[in-house]
Each structure stands twice: as structure tokens, then as C-alpha cells.
Write a protein that holds these residues in place. Structure first.
Motif, PDB file in Angstrom:
ATOM      1  N   ARG A  11      76.872  39.780  59.466  1.00  0.00           N
ATOM      2  CA  ARG A  11      75.855  40.829  59.349  1.00  0.00           C
ATOM      3  C   ARG A  11      74.666  40.217  58.597  1.00  0.00           C
ATOM      4  O   ARG A  11      74.715  40.051  57.377  1.00  0.00           O
ATOM      5  N   LEU A  12      73.620  39.879  59.327  1.00  0.00           N
ATOM      6  CA  LEU A  12      72.480  39.156  58.766  1.00  0.00           C
ATOM      7  C   LEU A  12      71.377  40.133  58.380  1.00  0.00           C
ATOM      8  O   LEU A  12      70.949  40.958  59.193  1.00  0.00           O
ATOM      9  N   LEU A  13      70.919  40.037  57.145  1.00  0.00           N
ATOM     10  CA  LEU A  13      69.835  40.868  56.617  1.00  0.00           C
ATOM     11  C   LEU A  13      68.810  39.980  55.934  1.00  0.00           C
ATOM     12  O   LEU A  13      69.173  39.106  55.153  1.00  0.00           O
ATOM     13  N   ASN A  14      67.539  40.204  56.239  1.00  0.00           N
ATOM     14  CA  ASN A  14      66.466  39.539  55.504  1.00  0.00           C
ATOM     15  C   ASN A  14      65.989  40.495  54.421  1.00  0.00           C
ATOM     16  O   ASN A  14      65.311  41.480  54.697  1.00  0.00           O
ATOM     17  N   ALA A  15      66.357  40.209  53.165  1.00  0.00           N
ATOM     18  CA  ALA A  15      65.975  41.040  52.025  1.00  0.00           C
ATOM     19  C   ALA A  15      64.864  40.396  51.215  1.00  0.00           C
ATOM     20  O   ALA A  15      64.675  40.720  50.040  1.00  0.00           O
ATOM     21  N   SER A  16      64.111  39.482  51.833  1.00  0.00           N
ATOM     22  CA  SER A  16      63.003  38.823  51.141  1.00  0.00           C
ATOM     23  C   SER A  16      61.821  39.762  50.965  1.00  0.00           C
ATOM     24  O   SER A  16      61.673  40.747  51.689  1.00  0.00           O
ATOM     25  N   ASN A  17      60.970  39.430  50.024  1.00  0.00           N
ATOM     26  CA  ASN A  17      59.729  40.188  49.855  1.00  0.00           C
ATOM     27  C   ASN A  17      58.831  40.064  51.068  1.00  0.00           C
ATOM     28  O   ASN A  17      58.272  41.051  51.549  1.00  0.00           O
ATOM     29  N   ALA A  18      58.662  38.841  51.577  1.00  0.00           N
ATOM     30  CA  ALA A  18      57.662  38.646  52.629  1.00  0.00           C
ATOM     31  C   ALA A  18      58.006  37.562  53.636  1.00  0.00           C
ATOM     32  O   ALA A  18      57.355  37.489  54.674  1.00  0.00           O
ATOM     33  N   ARG A  19      58.982  36.732  53.354  1.00  0.00           N
ATOM     34  CA  ARG A  19      59.221  35.598  54.244  1.00  0.00           C
ATOM     35  C   ARG A  19      59.833  36.035  55.568  1.00  0.00           C
ATOM     36  O   ARG A  19      60.827  36.760  55.599  1.00  0.00           O
ATOM     37  N   ILE A  20      59.229  35.576  56.673  1.00  0.00           N
ATOM     38  CA  ILE A  20      59.807  35.735  57.996  1.00  0.00           C
ATOM     39  C   ILE A  20      60.539  34.435  58.321  1.00  0.00           C
ATOM     40  O   ILE A  20      59.921  33.389  58.481  1.00  0.00           O
ATOM     41  N   TYR A  21      61.857  34.517  58.389  1.00  0.00           N
ATOM     42  CA  TYR A  21      62.647  33.325  58.667  1.00  0.00           C
ATOM     43  C   TYR A  21      62.642  33.019  60.161  1.00  0.00           C
ATOM     44  O   TYR A  21      62.703  33.914  61.005  1.00  0.00           O
ATOM     45  N   ASN A  22      62.565  31.735  60.472  1.00  0.00           N
ATOM     46  CA  ASN A  22      62.700  31.237  61.834  1.00  0.00           C
ATOM     47  C   ASN A  22      63.871  30.263  61.806  1.00  0.00           C
ATOM     48  O   ASN A  22      63.721  29.089  61.495  1.00  0.00           O
ATOM     49  N   LEU A  23      65.060  30.780  62.091  1.00  0.00           N
ATOM     50  CA  LEU A  23      66.298  30.070  61.796  1.00  0.00           C
ATOM     51  C   LEU A  23      66.812  29.280  62.993  1.00  0.00           C
ATOM     52  O   LEU A  23      66.649  29.690  64.147  1.00  0.00           O
ATOM     53  N   ALA A  24      67.466  28.181  62.690  1.00  0.00           N
ATOM     54  CA  ALA A  24      68.152  27.384  63.703  1.00  0.00           C
ATOM     55  C   ALA A  24      69.458  26.879  63.113  1.00  0.00           C
ATOM     56  O   ALA A  24      69.548  26.593  61.916  1.00  0.00           O
ATOM     57  N   LEU A  25      70.475  26.777  63.952  1.00  0.00           N
ATOM     58  CA  LEU A  25      71.757  26.191  63.561  1.00  0.00           C
ATOM     59  C   LEU A  25      71.766  24.743  64.013  1.00  0.00           C
ATOM     60  O   LEU A  25      71.573  24.451  65.200  1.00  0.00           O
ATOM     61  N   VAL A  26      71.959  23.811  63.062  1.00  0.00           N
ATOM     62  CA  VAL A  26      71.886  22.382  63.374  1.00  0.00           C
ATOM     63  C   VAL A  26      73.137  21.672  62.853  1.00  0.00           C
ATOM     64  O   VAL A  26      73.827  22.159  61.953  1.00  0.00           O
ATOM     65  N   ASP A  27      73.410  20.475  63.424  1.00  0.00           N
ATOM     66  CA  ASP A  27      74.518  19.666  62.930  1.00  0.00           C
ATOM     67  C   ASP A  27      74.014  18.740  61.827  1.00  0.00           C
ATOM     68  O   ASP A  27      72.865  18.835  61.391  1.00  0.00           O
ATOM     69  N   GLU A  28      74.849  17.815  61.395  1.00  0.00           N
ATOM     70  CA  GLU A  28      74.483  16.950  60.271  1.00  0.00           C
ATOM     71  C   GLU A  28      73.395  15.949  60.635  1.00  0.00           C
ATOM     72  O   GLU A  28      72.767  15.360  59.754  1.00  0.00           O
ATOM     73  N   GLU A  29      73.173  15.736  61.914  1.00  0.00           N
ATOM     74  CA  GLU A  29      72.069  14.867  62.356  1.00  0.00           C
ATOM     75  C   GLU A  29      70.819  15.681  62.686  1.00  0.00           C
ATOM     76  O   GLU A  29      69.878  15.163  63.268  1.00  0.00           O
ATOM     77  N   ASN A  30      70.839  16.958  62.321  1.00  0.00           N
ATOM     78  CA  ASN A  30      69.688  17.835  62.507  1.00  0.00           C
ATOM     79  C   ASN A  30      69.428  18.178  63.970  1.00  0.00           C
ATOM     80  O   ASN A  30      68.332  18.563  64.332  1.00  0.00           O
ATOM     81  N   ARG A  31      70.451  18.068  64.801  1.00  0.00           N
ATOM     82  CA  ARG A  31      70.324  18.427  66.204  1.00  0.00           C
ATOM     83  C   ARG A  31      70.738  19.880  66.395  1.00  0.00           C
ATOM     84  O   ARG A  31      71.739  20.315  65.818  1.00  0.00           O
ATOM     85  N   PRO A  32      69.998  20.640  67.204  1.00  0.00           N
ATOM     86  CA  PRO A  32      70.358  22.041  67.426  1.00  0.00           C
ATOM     87  C   PRO A  32      71.754  22.174  68.009  1.00  0.00           C
ATOM     88  O   PRO A  32      72.159  21.401  68.886  1.00  0.00           O
ATOM     89  N   VAL A  33      72.512  23.126  67.506  1.00  0.00           N
ATOM     90  CA  VAL A  33      73.845  23.440  68.031  1.00  0.00           C
ATOM     91  C   VAL A  33      73.673  24.495  69.114  1.00  0.00           C
ATOM     92  O   VAL A  33      73.155  25.578  68.863  1.00  0.00           O
ATOM     93  N   ARG A  34      74.086  24.178  70.310  1.00  0.00           N
ATOM     94  CA  ARG A  34      73.881  25.067  71.453  1.00  0.00           C
ATOM     95  C   ARG A  34      75.110  25.938  71.719  1.00  0.00           C
ATOM     96  O   ARG A  34      76.243  25.509  71.525  1.00  0.00           O
ATOM     97  N   GLY A  35      74.865  27.146  72.186  1.00  0.00           N
ATOM     98  CA  GLY A  35      75.909  28.003  72.709  1.00  0.00           C
ATOM     99  C   GLY A  35      76.820  28.655  71.695  1.00  0.00           C
ATOM    100  O   GLY A  35      77.838  29.241  72.066  1.00  0.00           O
ATOM    101  N   ALA A  36      76.463  28.588  70.400  1.00  0.00           N
ATOM    102  CA  ALA A  36      77.380  29.093  69.379  1.00  0.00           C
ATOM    103  C   ALA A  36      77.082  30.537  68.968  1.00  0.00           C
ATOM    104  O   ALA A  36      77.989  31.245  68.528  1.00  0.00           O
TER     105      ALA A  36
END
Length: 633
Positions: free
Chosen positions: A305-330
Motif C-alpha cells: 500500500r503505497l502512499l506519498n505523504a511528502s509535503n511537495a515531492r512528486i516521486y518518479n519511481l523505478a525498480l532497479v537491480d544492483e547494476e541499476n537496470r530496470p526490473v521488468r514485469g514485476a
């Protein structure tokens, strides 16, 4: 940089985590120093385990939730932080109820003569170095706002997204002090959904929320239960927020909360010459009140259950592995602010547009994450930071992109969950075919004359008798996609204390058109009801003249942006981007009274971007005085 990796922004002189070192590039001319895994802004990322808030399941008796002054350790390498918190927990306990279960809560203020937890101040904006303004500690030219230190613990709690009467909603001016209690009743006559509760004190919401007054609230029903979604320890709340801290002589964070904002030298009130204050952005990302935590997970499906409770930040999130590559299909999204989506939506990072999982302050996302193909691996949630084209995050300075790490167990797990192709069979999409009224709300550009330099909410009514003309203060000419000639609208209110304009008949459907005439993306929130985003229209706004607070030529429709599939469910927060007109439709039902709508950038809300509206029985409105704006037609 490989096109298969994500470029994560850094900043000159600030060390970044080794896991991102090879992929950190220049941003606006800034470059990164050599990386060490042990020092990111003075703290080690992914050192501390994620805390999961306690669950509170109210019974038949009224529930007492106490606001307390307490100390919480936000990172093990940092001294404890003084916070205000519900039941002494930051975030507060997750309240869980059944649909239709009516509960009563006494939000009781137990904070006695406590020093205010937040040091607040401003520093001048410096061109060409955006990340500097979200750097840890005080910057050059920082000026403390001394009055914040003298603030009392004065708070009112709003259950965000709840269908409850105006007297229970947490009216901003009805805050309570020490020993007093706010008594609220919540019918919970809603579909299964993710809500949250937070402070809504008039003028000081930005600091009270920042001090720690937030918590999650879940409503469950039979439709949700029949899905057999991951539950128990496999269902985890993730409450995102960003913070800044005072620093010691070595530049390391001390734990003292610091609310540092920028004074924008290019946005000056033309009447008073006062420099405009921009929304807050902080370098440290917290999840459930922990800076850059980790979570051990099994190689199976989880529900977050994801909630953005920040004052103003709009997060642009990505799931990545340890080599910083996007994790697909998860990742699959199965719900939004107001409940379950009709079907699961795949959420992927788009390398071409840099679009990830975009979540603005107060938005919620119900996510399923499949870790089965990631056995024995570490994957990380990061804030990509460069928003998709056409958007503007007012707190887009991303100094440290780290959010949290998932450590996936190596052992095979027998997980019987199967992702269903249909999530909510009861969901129905709204359309213009439903009889409805209309409202036009204009979000003025920063620096507009009469607005003290800040963006405002203008409530508009159409004028057809020639009594208002473009070029006059508060008059807007608007040519929509079906208009042969532009329509003319006149402003009827612009500040919170202006005359009440919007009066809604209980049970009515209405379409509210929210037009952003310049400035950042505004996450607009309407209390009481849930809505659906119908259209995202694009307009040429060059004809709006901030100096005259009017249009010199019509604001004209030029096209439309698609409404993403994961935005087509029930929502109570809508990202309204620059030069967009966003149409949202909902039914005002379930309760009566006086409510509010506002921008959920808390600095904007406190500085004037908030307006009241009322919901009354239609039979009562027959005897209304028919002030401008009544009926919305």
C-alpha cells in the motif's frame, strides 16, 4: 551510459552509494564525486530494517488516539529525532476497518508545552544549481523563521478520502490544543480502499505534517476478500516522505528536523515586492519513518500500500537491480486513491520518456510485486527524478535517489497466489452521458497580480451578457475543443476567506475542470467524494497575462493527453500539469456539510490554494440566496 540502465542524478561534492556510481551522470552541469557505500549525505543507505506501523482495529467502543511528543530514531547512524506523532508512533498506527463499520475516534492532544520539533527557514535561490537547495543542513544565506519555534501543538486531523460529514472531516480552523479532543465519526460506507489521516491545521499544515502527524487507514470489503490477495506479513504499507536535517560541523545530519525552502528571486509579488517561497524538497527519503530502509522479502507475491505523504515531492519511481537496470514485469497496480481498479495494470519504467511510477503528495497506489524471478537478489526502489515530458515537480531537486531496498530470499517458496485478470467487477466508468453540473477552477500562475506572488485557486462563472470582457482583472477567455467562439468567465473568488461560491446539491454528479495557467504540477484534492479523471486537455496558455490577471487572447485547446490506464479508477487527488485542463467527475453523496478542496503541495495549501464548498440537500438549496456559483450549471 547504457540505454538499459537508469541515469540517477547526483551533485557535485556529494558522495553517492556505490551501487549507483557507474550510472550517476551530470545534471545541470553538476557532477558526482567518487562513491563510497558508507557515506551518502553522512548516512549509509539500506542499513536499517523497514519498520511496519502497528495495526489498530477499532471495536464497538469509541477509539482514543493520542497526539504525543516523542523521539524516534529515523536512521541508526543519526541521533533520535523529536517528532509529534499519533499514539507516539511515526507514522501513526494503520487503522483497519470493514466497509460499513461505523467508528468514532477521539483525536486527543496530549502534547504539553513541548518545543516545536521543526526548525524552519528560507534561503535564496541560486541559478544553475538546483540540487543545492535540497542539500543537507542550512545553506548560505539561510534565515530562520523564528515564529515557527513558538508554535503551539495545535492540530486537527483529516481522514483523507473519507465520506463523512463536514463536522467530522477535520475543518482546518477547528484545531485543538493540549487536553482537548477532536471527536469524529466515520461511517466507512465505502468500497475497499487505502485512505490516510494527517494534520490539517490552518496555516501550519506544512509544519505539522512534517513534524510527523501522518498515518494510514484501510477499508476492507467482501469483493477485495474474494481476490485472496497477499495478506498478513505479505501486505505491507509503504509511506514515502522526504526530510532535511540540521548538520554538525562535519556536515553530518544531527536528526533535528529542518524545513528549508527557497526564496525564488524570479517570482516576486509585483504589488509588495515580496519574494515568493517555493515548496519544500528534502534530500533524505524516508519509508515508514526510516531513512533508506531495507526489507527482507520471500520470492513470492507481495501487496504494498503505497502512499506519498511528502509535503511537495512528486516521486518518479523505478525498480532497479544492483547494476541499476530496470526490473521488468514485476509490478502491477491494482488500486488507486479510492479503491480497486477494474483490472491489473503493468507499471514499467520507460527509458525513452523517463516515465516511472509517478506519485504526487497524497496519492495512493495499491501495488502487487512479484519477487519470484528475483530469488537471492537485491532490488531497489529509486526516485528517477527527471519527470516525464510535460510535467513539473515543484520539488524536483533529487540529490539522493535512494528510496529503499528489497532483499529477496534465495529459498524457493510455495506461493499459490495467481494474479487475476479482473480485479473489480463492480467498477463502472463514469461518462458525460450522466446528467451533471459543471465547475471551472483556474490555477493561476505564480506572480499573478493580486496573488501575493503565489499561485491561487480562482473559481469562475461563465458570463454571457457582455458585463465582463477579456483584459479586465479576473476575466478569462477560454476556447474549448467544441467552441466556435471563446467563452468568457469571471472570477468570483480567489482566497480561502472570499465568499462561499460552490454549493452542491447532495447526490448530484458534477464535472470539475481544473485549468493550470502556469507554474508547477498541482496535485488537487477534493474532500468528501471520489472522482474519475475523464480527460486531460492541453491548452495554449500564452494569452494569459499574469501582470493584468486576465487573458489578452483566448486560452485555446490544442489537443489532449491520454489518461493512463492506472489513472482511470477512483481518485481524490489529480495531478494538474502546466497548460493542462483536467476534467474530473464524481457524485457528491454520503454526507452533508462544509468541506474544502485545495492543492496538496502543503506549502501552496498553507499560502492560499484552498477553498471551501458546501453540500446540502436539494430541498434545502431551493431556499438558497443563489449566490454566484450555486448549482454549477
Amino acid at each position: 551510459m547504457s540505454e538499459n540502465t537508469i541515469g540517477v542524478p547526483g551533485n557535485s561534492g556529494i558522495e553517492a552509494d556505490r551501487g549507483y556510481a557507474d550510472d550517476i551522470g551530470a545534471v545541470d552541469g553538476a557532477t558526482t564525486a567518487a562513491s563510497t557505500a558508507a557515506d551518502v549525505g553522512g548516512l549509509t543507505p539500506y542499513l536499517d530494517r523497514l519498520r511496519v506501523p502497528a495495526t489498530l482495529r477499532p471495536g464497538g467502543r469509541p477509539e482514543t488516539i493520542e497526539l504525543k511528543s516523542t523521539w524516534v530514531r529515523l536512521h541508526s547512524q543519526m541521533a533520535p529525532t523529536h517528532v509529534f506523532a499519533y499514539n507516539g508512533q511515526f507514522p501513526g498506527p494503520t487503522i483497519e476497518v470493514r466497509s460499513g463499520q461505523r467508528i468514532s475516534v477521539a483525536w486527543t492532544n496530549r502534547i504539553k508545552n513541548a518545543p516545536y520539533p521543526v526548525v524552519a527557514g528560507e534561503e535564496p535561490a541560486v541559478g544553475g544549481a538546483p540540487a543545492r537547495h535540497s542539500a543537507p543542513g542550512r545553506g548560505e544565506g539561510f534565515v530562520e523563521i523564528k515564529e515557527v519555534a513558538d508554535l503551539p501543538a495545535w492540530s486537527v486531523t483529516h481522514l483523507h478520502g473519507a465520506e463523512t460529514g463536514g463536522g467530522n472531516d477535520g475543518w482546518a480552523e477547528n484545531a485543538v490544543a493540549y487536553k482537548d479532543a477532536q471527536l469524529s465519526e466515520y461511517p466507512n460506507g465505502q468500497r475497499a480502499t487505502t485512505l490516510w489521516y494527517h494534520d490539517h491545521g490552518m496555516n501550519i499544515t506544512r509544519w505539522n505534517v512534517y513534524a510527523g502527524l501522518v498515518g494510514m487507514y484501510l477499508i476492507r470489503d467482501e469483493e477485495e476478500a474474494a481476490l485472496h490477495l497477499p495478506s498478513g506479513k505479505y501486505e505491507v504499507p509503504l509511506i514515502l516522505s522526504d526530510r532535511n536535517f540540521e548538520t554538525d560541523g562535519r556536515g553530518r545530519p544531527t536528526g533535528q528536523l529542518l524545513h528549508k525552502v527557497r526564496r525564488a528571486s524570479d517570482a516576486v509579488n509585483p504589488e509588495s515586492g515580496k519574494i515568493v517561497t517555493l515548496p519544500f524538497s528534502g534530500p533524505y527519503n524516508l519509508v515508514n519513518g526510516v531513512v533508506w530502509p531495507y526489507l527482507d522479502v520471500e520470492a513470492r507475491w507481495y501487496r504494498f500500500r503505497l502512499l506519498n505523504a511528502s509535503n511537495a515531492r512528486i516521486y518518479n519511481l523505478a525498480l532497479v537491480d544492483e547494476e541499476n537496470r530496470p526490473v521488468r514485469g514485476a509490478i502491477r497496480q491494482i488500486g488507486s486513491d479510492g479503491g480497486l481498479l477494474p483490472r491489473p495494470v503493468a507499471v514499467e519504467y520507460d527509458a525513452e520518456t523517463r516515465a516511472g511510477l509517478s506519485i504526487a503528495p497524497a496519492e495512493r497506489m495499491d501495488l502487487l510485486v512479484d519477487f519470484r524471478a528475483l530469488r537471492g537478489k537485491k532490488v531497489r526502489l529509486v526516485n528517477v527524478g527527471q519527470e516525464p515530458a510535460g510535467t513539473a515537480d515543484p520539488a524536483r531537486d533529487v540529490l539522493f535517489p535512494q528510496v529503499m531496498e528489497f532483499r529477496v530470499g534465495a529459498a524457493p517458496v510455495g506461493d499459490r497466489f495467481v494474479l487475476p485478470s479482473v480485479i473489480s467487477s463492480s467498477f463502472r466508468r463514469l461518462s458525460h452521458d450522466i446528467p451533471h453540473g459543471h465547475r471551472l477552477v483556474v490555477l493561476s500562475a505564480p506572480g499573478t497580480t493580486g496573488g501575493a506572488g503565489h499561485p491561487e485557486i480562482w473559481e469562475m462563472v461563465e458570463v454571457t451578457d457582455g458585463s465582463a470582457r477579456p483584459g479586465q482583472d479576473g476575466v478569462i477567455a477560454l476556447r474549448g475543443p467544441d467552441d466556435a467562439e471563446p467563452k468568457v468567465y469571471r472570477r468570483i473568488s480567489r482566497t480561502f476567506d472570499d465568499t462561499l461560491g460552490f454549493k452542491v446539491a447532495h447526490g448530484d454528479y458534477e464535472v470539475w475542470s481544473l485549468l493550470n495557467l502556469g507554474g508547477p504540477t498541482h496535485p488537487m484534492h477534493i474532500h468528501l467524494s471520489q472522482f474519475q479523471v475523464l480527460e486531460r486537455e492541453v491548452y495554449d496558455i500564452a494569452g494569459f497575462d499574469p501582470g493584468g490577471a486576465t487573458t489578452t487572447s483566448p486560452v485555446t485547446y490544442t489537443g489532449a493527453n491520454p489518461v493512463p490506464e492506472n489513472e482511470q479508477g477512483w481518485k481524490d487527488v489529480f495531478q494538474v500539469r502546466r497548460a493542462e485542463l483536467v476534467k474530473v467527475m464524481g457524485q457528491f453523496t454520503g454526507a452533508h456539510g462544509r468541506f474544502m478542496y485545495h492543492c496538496h503541495l502543503l506549502e501552496h495549501e498553507d499560502m492560499g490554494m484552498m477553498r471551501p464548498f458546501t453540500v446540502m440537500p436539494r430541498e434545502v438549496l431551493v431556499f438558497d440566496h443563489h449566490q454566484p456559483g450555486h448549482g454549477g450549471h
